[in-house]
Structure formats: structure tokens, C-alpha cells
Design a protein around this motif. Sequence first.
Motif: not given
Length: 115
Positions: A19-44
Motif C-alpha cells: 500500500x506504500x509508494x516506497x514499499x517496506x520503508x514507508x510501512x516501517x516508518x509508519x509503524x515506528x511512528x504509530x505502532x500497532x495500536x494505530x491500527x496500521x496492521x490490519x491483521x492485529x
Amino acid sequence: MMNALEREVKSICESESENYDDGIRGFILDLRQGGCSSGLVGSLVYYSDTTEFYDKFENEIQELIDNYTQELGYNNRLEFISSLNGSENVYDNEQLKNLLAWFAFEQTAFQLFDN
């Protein structure tokens, strides 16, 4: 060689990163900022998902907790777990499993993809 938790986290991260233009890098950046508690990981998102994730990878998660407890100089697992962001909101076993599933997912993702 990757353990079962690492393989699962890698698979989820790669899937979510589509879902990210910059792939895994963008996802990890969002994960670092919001964590799983942000709802970023749909399966968790839901307790049913996070408790299932915890139960499936309990041994790997406990090993991860032991490693962090030792590396960071905590006296025991409980002292380390109580230091985690969100631990103040844990009132039952389901919430504890949720907290530890999120912790394990985030830390494993960072170990695999941060560079």
C-alpha cells in the motif's frame, strides 16, 4: 535462519507495504511512528486477532521478552513488561496478550527491516 514469528512478521510487513509508494520503508516508518495500536496492521487490530497471534507465537514472544529483559537490565520479565507503552491499560489476560503481540510484532519488524 528465521523463526516462525519472524517469518510471519516478514510476510505481514511485505503484504502491508504493498500500500506504500516506497514499499517496506514507508510501512516501517509508519509503524515506528504509530505502532500497532494505530491500527496500521490490519491483521492485529482486534483482541481475537492479537490473542491468536500471541498464542501461536508464545514461545518466540517469551524468548524476545527474555532477551529484552536481560539486554536492558531489568530484574525480571514483569518489570520489563510493565515498562512497555500501554502496559498501564492492561487489566486482564486478553489485554496482556494484546500488548505482547503488538510489542513482538513491532520489535521483530524493526529488527528485520530497519537499516
